[in-house]
Scaffold this active site. Structure first.
Site, PDB file in Angstrom:
ATOM      1  N   LYS A   1       0.839  -1.198   0.000  1.00  0.00           N
ATOM      2  CA  LYS A   1       0.000   0.000   0.000  1.00  0.00           C
ATOM      3  C   LYS A   1       0.873   1.245   0.000  1.00  0.00           C
ATOM      4  O   LYS A   1       2.093   1.166   0.060  1.00  0.00           O
ATOM      5  CB  LYS A   1      -0.904  -0.006   1.228  1.00  0.00           C
TER       6      LYS A   1
ATOM      7  N   HIS B   1       2.166   6.803   3.170  1.00  0.00           N
ATOM      8  CA  HIS B   1       1.638   8.166   3.121  1.00  0.00           C
ATOM      9  C   HIS B   1       2.341   9.084   4.122  1.00  0.00           C
ATOM     10  O   HIS B   1       3.215   8.642   4.882  1.00  0.00           O
ATOM     11  CB  HIS B   1       0.123   8.180   3.301  1.00  0.00           C
TER      12      HIS B   1
ATOM     13  N   HIS C   1       2.813   7.924   7.619  1.00  0.00           N
ATOM     14  CA  HIS C   1       3.915   7.002   7.888  1.00  0.00           C
ATOM     15  C   HIS C   1       5.240   7.755   7.972  1.00  0.00           C
ATOM     16  O   HIS C   1       6.106   7.414   8.771  1.00  0.00           O
ATOM     17  CB  HIS C   1       3.997   5.921   6.808  1.00  0.00           C
TER      18      HIS C   1
END
Ligand code: ARG
Length: 577
Positions: free
Chosen positions: A138, A141, A144
């Site tokens: 994934k 972003h 993170h």
């Protein structure tokens, strides 16, 4: 150093108020440097003395303050005692101040401030910090990224203060998404691309399979089937999953290294999947698990026991949830590492999740849950790169480096750098970190590259610039010899810097107390502003040998404090830019 002076003042207070030095030391603080000439260097509030058991004769605070101040004797170190509103100020002998601070900075620059008695109570024990924790296949972003740099800061700080630190990255590597990913990879995946651009490829496959699964029932079935195979540990499925994981971890390790971040352990949700049954059993034995009408297993979190608030730990088909895995992970970490405290760093959308986690652990009888904390932070809007929205961590690093490189090309001084790319990357990263650490972590903020990378103003570029400028000054003059005459540092400028350095241990204490990096950022920014004025007003060139020597000693002290503060924030100082 700071503590030497606090101790002297504390001794004075003991003579009058009784008690012991150790009671007073934490109550004595260094006065922040302001534009106004400050009243003194150290201060103590009379109310704080009263709160710590000092008996004072009068009802009125100001009368007590005056009476107490009058009783305190001056000595060689404390030259004057002055009163303010409910506060007693102590003016220190500036020559002794310069001597003590700069000598300590010279002999042990790395540990300056960290050895202070204000901090000794923090020096033992093990802290586990869990941070970054992206999800495999994934997006990585902005949340993170924030978790990564904040967690790194917390780990560095604890480590600097003398704690044993265990850095854990808890990857999102389990759940139905892996059914989709596995099934998707069997259809559109390529082993070659997986080897050459692992993160990109996994993400592409994931996006594609999600899109196609929306209208393709057979693909959805294949995904469910793949996930079932995974849960049953079917070797073929497991092999593919393991390959995804290994490649992802390798890639992340490489990118974290660019950012100056490392982990001691990479674990993932999958690892705890198998332990969730034990958690559920344990909860059942402790009569904490209830079955709802829908067949889900829940824990009642309400005070009244009326299920007005509850957490779900297993679906009706018996499969576990994110929270269940977190309980298993916490128990396992406690067993394995026997930490004294554990800190989770994620955005604030997970606040309730962690409240539930700590609540359930406590209900299970684990007292140590009260030494677990969630450090939450706000959202960043608009972090994008020239390629568009941020999907990969590496894109952010590239963007920071390239933009910084453009800025540097426009300035004439940076032409002579040996490795402009590497320097640009370090400065770009500092800029990102400072932008993020300036305010309270809970605030949301809007991200703008131009603002982040500005050379003027309180930016990471300014910190790096100040550090590089100090390095260049110090390398021009040989200042090998230890300075012995500090009398040239009695001017206002130099004294302000010394007074500011006196606060460093308090700033570290404050940062450790609320785990907010902004105290340290502000401290370092002020230091840089003071250094900028000192560069103008305290020339080395053209001064007598004695004056030059003392000033270089002061500049060198500033450089080491700046560098060690930057390192705690997670910034690698550059020597040239
Ligand atoms: N992987 C999760 C996410 O991206 C964060 C994990 C946080 N840590 C935890 N122990 N739950 O949202």
């Amino acid at each position: 150093m700071a503590c030497f002076f606090r101790r002297i003042v504390a001794q004075q207070l003991v003579k009058i108020c009784g008690q012991s030095e150790n009671v007073f030391i934490p109550l004595i603080s260094a006065v922040p440097v302001s534009k106004k000439q400050s009243l003194g260097d150290l201060r103590v509030s009379v109310n704080s003395l009263v709160q710590n058991g000092v008996d004072l004769p009068h009802d009125d605070l100001q009368t007590n303050t005056e009476t107490l101040a009058k009783q305190i004797k001056q000595n060689a170190v404390v030259e004057d005692i002055i009163t303010g509103r409910g506060i007693i100020y102590f003016r220190l002998n500036k020559l002794i101040l310069a001597q003590k601070l700069l000598k300590q900075l010279h002999s042990d620059p790395e540990r300056f401030g960290l050895k202070s008695e204000l901090l000794t109570h923090l020096q033992s024990g093990t802290t586990l910090v869990e941070f970054s924790s992206p999800n495999v296949a994934k997006k990585f972003h902005a949340g993170h990224l924030r978790s990564t740099i904040i967690g790194n800061f917390i780990s560095n700080l604890k480590k600097a203060l003398g704690k044993e630190v265990i850095r854990v990255n808890y990857l999102g590597d389990w759940g139905m998404q892996f059914g989709l990913l596995g099934a998707g990879f069997e259809q559109f995946g390529s082993q070659e691309k997986l080897k050459s651009q692992a993160l990109e490829h996994l993400f592409q496959v994931y996006v594609q399979v999600n899109r196609e699964a929306e209208r393709d029932e057979s693909l959805r079935q294949a995904a469910a089937e793949f996930f079932r195979r995974l849960e049953q540990k079917e070797p073929q499925a497991l092999l593919l999953w393991k390959q995804f994981m290994e490649i992802t971890v390798e890639e992340y390790k490489r990118i974290y290294k660019r950012l100056g971040v490392h982990f001691d352990h990479y674990t993932g949700e999958s690892f705890y999947q198998s332990q969730t049954q034990n958690v559920l059993e344990d909860l059942k034995t402790k009569h904490l698990l209830k079955t709802t009408e829908k067949g889900t297993s829940v824990v009642d979190l309400s005070d009244a026991g009326d299920m007005s608030s509850y957490a779900t730990l297993a679906r009706s088909d018996g499969t576990s949830l994110y929270l269940t895995r977190d309980i298993a992970a916490a128990l396992d970490r406690k067993r394995r590492f026997d930490f004294d405290e554990m800190i989770y760093v994620t955005d604030k959308s997970q606040t309730v999740h962690f409240q539930h986690l700590f609540h359930i652990l406590t209900a299970m009888g684990h007292q140590w849950a009260n030494r677990c904390a969630h450090v939450a932070f706000g959202r960043v809007q608009g972090m994008s790169t020239r390629r568009g929205e941020v999907i990969f961590l590496e894109d952010v690093l590239e963007e920071a480096r390239n933009r910084m490189l453009d800025n540097m090309r426009q300035s004439s001084t940076s032409k002579a750098l040996e490795d402009p790319e590497e320097t640009a990357e370090k400065i770009g990263i500092s800029a990102l970190i400072i932008q993020d650490f300036k305010g309270p972590l809970m605030s949301d903020y809007k991200f703008e590259w131009d603002k982040v990378l500005q050379a003027q103003g309180d930016t990471g570029v300014f910190l790096q610039y100040t550090h590089a400028r100090l390095c260049s000054l110090l390398s021009k003059y040989s200042h090998e010899k230890e300075c012995s005459d500090f009398s040239p540092l009695m001017d206002n400028r130099s004294v302000c810097i010394l007074q500011h350095l006196l606060r460093y241990d308090e700033i570290l204490l404050q940062s450790e107390t609320d785990l907010q990096p902004r105290h340290l950022v502000n401290f370092l920014m002020t230091l840089c502003h003071l250094v900028a004025s000192a560069h103008r007003e305290l020339p080395v060139k053209g001064s007598s040998a004695q004056v030059a020597q003392a000033r270089l000693c002061l500049f060198s002290g500033c450089r080491s404090v700046l560098a060690s503060g930057m390192r705690i924030l997670g910034i690698t100082p550059v020597d040239k830019m």
